[in-house]
Design a protein around this motif. Structure first.
Motif, PDB file in Angstrom:
ATOM      1  N   GLY A  34       0.786  -1.223   0.000  1.00 44.42           N
ATOM      2  CA  GLY A  34       0.000   0.000   0.000  1.00 44.42           C
ATOM      3  C   GLY A  34       0.816   1.271   0.000  1.00 44.42           C
ATOM      4  N   SER A  35       2.135   1.170   0.039  1.00 43.99           N
ATOM      5  CA  SER A  35       2.986   2.361   0.046  1.00 43.99           C
ATOM      6  C   SER A  35       3.357   2.765  -1.381  1.00 43.99           C
ATOM      7  N   ALA A  36       3.708   4.022  -1.545  1.00 45.16           N
ATOM      8  CA  ALA A  36       4.094   4.550  -2.847  1.00 45.16           C
ATOM      9  C   ALA A  36       5.183   5.596  -2.642  1.00 45.16           C
ATOM     10  N   VAL A  37       5.876   5.927  -3.708  1.00 42.97           N
ATOM     11  CA  VAL A  37       6.877   6.991  -3.643  1.00 42.97           C
ATOM     12  C   VAL A  37       6.212   8.274  -3.152  1.00 42.97           C
ATOM     13  N   GLY A  38       6.832   8.930  -2.186  1.00 42.75           N
ATOM     14  CA  GLY A  38       6.268  10.134  -1.584  1.00 42.75           C
ATOM     15  C   GLY A  38       5.588   9.886  -0.251  1.00 42.75           C
ATOM     16  N   ASP A  39       5.314   8.616   0.076  1.00 37.54           N
ATOM     17  CA  ASP A  39       4.707   8.297   1.365  1.00 37.54           C
ATOM     18  C   ASP A  39       5.748   8.382   2.484  1.00 37.54           C
ATOM     19  N   VAL A  46      12.064   7.972  13.045  1.00 42.09           N
ATOM     20  CA  VAL A  46      12.325   9.163  12.226  1.00 42.09           C
ATOM     21  C   VAL A  46      11.458   9.106  10.978  1.00 42.09           C
ATOM     22  N   CYS A  47      10.640  10.110  10.777  1.00 42.07           N
ATOM     23  CA  CYS A  47       9.770  10.168   9.605  1.00 42.07           C
ATOM     24  C   CYS A  47      10.611  10.456   8.352  1.00 42.07           C
ATOM     25  N   LEU A  48      10.652   9.496   7.429  1.00 47.33           N
ATOM     26  CA  LEU A  48      11.394   9.649   6.180  1.00 47.33           C
ATOM     27  C   LEU A  48      10.462   9.401   4.998  1.00 47.33           C
ATOM     28  N   THR A  49      10.736  10.082   3.891  1.00 45.91           N
ATOM     29  CA  THR A  49       9.919   9.976   2.695  1.00 45.91           C
ATOM     30  C   THR A  49      10.485   8.913   1.750  1.00 45.91           C
ATOM     31  N   VAL A  50       9.621   8.047   1.262  1.00 49.28           N
ATOM     32  CA  VAL A  50      10.021   7.026   0.298  1.00 49.28           C
ATOM     33  C   VAL A  50      10.365   7.704  -1.024  1.00 49.28           C
ATOM     34  N   THR A  51      11.598   7.473  -1.514  1.00 45.92           N
ATOM     35  CA  THR A  51      12.024   8.099  -2.765  1.00 45.92           C
ATOM     36  C   THR A  51      12.061   7.124  -3.933  1.00 45.92           C
ATOM     37  N   SER A  52      12.163   5.831  -3.657  1.00 49.84           N
ATOM     38  CA  SER A  52      12.047   4.807  -4.689  1.00 49.84           C
ATOM     39  C   SER A  52      11.699   3.491  -4.012  1.00 49.84           C
ATOM     40  N   MET A  53      11.117   2.565  -4.794  1.00 52.24           N
ATOM     41  CA  MET A  53      10.676   1.292  -4.227  1.00 52.24           C
ATOM     42  C   MET A  53      11.077   0.143  -5.132  1.00 52.24           C
ATOM     43  N   ALA A  86       2.842   5.672   8.071  1.00 55.57           N
ATOM     44  CA  ALA A  86       1.984   6.709   8.645  1.00 55.57           C
ATOM     45  C   ALA A  86       0.584   6.154   8.827  1.00 55.57           C
ATOM     46  N   VAL A  87      -0.055   6.534   9.938  1.00 57.52           N
ATOM     47  CA  VAL A  87      -1.379   5.983  10.249  1.00 57.52           C
ATOM     48  C   VAL A  87      -2.419   6.606   9.315  1.00 57.52           C
ATOM     49  N   PRO A  88      -3.286   5.782   8.689  1.00 50.38           N
ATOM     50  CA  PRO A  88      -4.334   6.347   7.833  1.00 50.38           C
ATOM     51  C   PRO A  88      -5.413   7.023   8.674  1.00 50.38           C
ATOM     52  N   ALA A  89      -6.167   7.905   8.043  1.00 52.95           N
ATOM     53  CA  ALA A  89      -7.186   8.671   8.770  1.00 52.95           C
ATOM     54  C   ALA A  89      -8.198   7.768   9.452  1.00 52.95           C
ATOM     55  N   GLY A  90      -8.490   6.622   8.847  1.00 50.94           N
ATOM     56  CA  GLY A  90      -9.479   5.725   9.426  1.00 50.94           C
ATOM     57  C   GLY A  90      -8.864   4.566  10.179  1.00 50.94           C
ATOM     58  N   GLY A  91      -7.550   4.639  10.434  1.00 50.56           N
ATOM     59  CA  GLY A  91      -6.865   3.530  11.079  1.00 50.56           C
ATOM     60  C   GLY A  91      -7.044   3.518  12.583  1.00 50.56           C
ATOM     61  N   ARG A  92      -6.716   2.366  13.202  1.00 50.93           N
ATOM     62  CA  ARG A  92      -6.791   2.252  14.649  1.00 50.93           C
ATOM     63  C   ARG A  92      -5.619   2.980  15.281  1.00 50.93           C
ATOM     64  N   PHE A  93      -5.879   3.617  16.410  1.00 49.02           N
ATOM     65  CA  PHE A  93      -4.861   4.417  17.090  1.00 49.02           C
ATOM     66  C   PHE A  93      -4.520   3.723  18.403  1.00 49.02           C
ATOM     67  N   GLY A  94      -3.482   2.864  18.379  1.00 49.44           N
ATOM     68  CA  GLY A  94      -3.225   2.018  19.525  1.00 49.44           C
ATOM     69  C   GLY A  94      -2.104   2.463  20.431  1.00 49.44           C
TER      70      GLY A  94
END
Length: 229
Positions: A34-39, A46-53, A86-94
């Motif tokens: 479910g991930s894509a470049v830019g996620d 540490v929050c890092l951005t996916v640059t290639s997959m 990153a947690v989706p807007a409708g995801g569970r917050f545990g």
């Protein structure tokens, strides 16, 4: 935003270093779904951005500020890292609110077995420890943990077997450096109360007492009523 619940332990496959930055290649499987470049994917918190997959890995840029603030600059190929999408807007917050913006690092002082749990004592600078409270939350290498003890030099967390098994915390030893992110709510409250432009800052409270300004409505009672204590 993240929750501090680790989804997968990945492995650093390659580090391409520049003078003050680097590009990480991280081997993994689950977090690519479910991930894509830019996620955003948190790596040891540490929050890092996916640059290639690829099919079993992805790359992320690490800038100089992140290298200075976190343990990522000390990583080597073969090191295990905690990963969380990153947690989706409708995801569970545990867990708790984790921004992926590291406040600094700590050092593992002791690792002690206690029946089925393991105690980790982590030393940290006073400017970090001021935001860590007993029974509050702290993210250690991106893992949401409950603080069991804190003083002027260190804090302690007690880790259950499941957390040991599914995170890279199991490989941490005395002397290892870990990334720390303190509870974001405390930092915002302090900023609100102490910033020079805040109605409740020390400077403006003096003016309030002199009768030159209206009293602030941001009081300890207000914060307590709204769940900040």
């Amino acid at each position: 935003m993240f929750t501090g619940l680790i989804e997968e332990v990945g492995v650093i496959q390659n580090i391409r270093r520049a003078q003050r930055s680097c590009v990480l290649t991280i081997g993994c499987r689950d977090v690519l779904n479910g991930s894509a470049v830019g996620d955003s994917i948190a790596v040891n918190g540490v929050c890092l951005t996916v640059t290639s997959m690829g099919s079993h890995s992805y790359t992320a840029d690490v800038m100089a500020e992140t290298m200075n603030r976190s343990s990522l600059g000390r990583m080597s190929p073969g090191d295990c890292v905690n990963l969380e999408r990153a947690v989706p807007a409708g995801g569970r917050f545990g867990g708790h609110i984790v921004s992926g913006h590291i406040d600094g690092t700590g050092t593992v002082q002791t690792v002690e077995q206690d029946d089925n749990a393991v105690w980790y004592t982590v030393s940290a600078a006073p400017d970090l420890l001021r935001y860590i409270v007993e029974k509050g939350s702290v993210a250690v290498d991106g893992i949401s943990l409950t603080v069991a003890y804190v003083d002027d030099t260190c804090f302690k967390v007690s880790v259950i077997p499941h957390t040991q098994q599914v995170t890279a915390l199991r490989s941490r030893r005395t002397g290892d450096i870990v990334n720390l992110e303190c509870d974001i709510i405390g930092k915002y409250v302090e900023r609100l109360l102490t910033h020079p432009h805040s109605e409740n800052s020390p400077e403006n409270r003096k003016e309030n007492r002199a009768g030159n300004r209206m009293e602030s409505r941001v009081t300890e009672d207000f914060l307590r009523e709204n769940g900040f204590f």
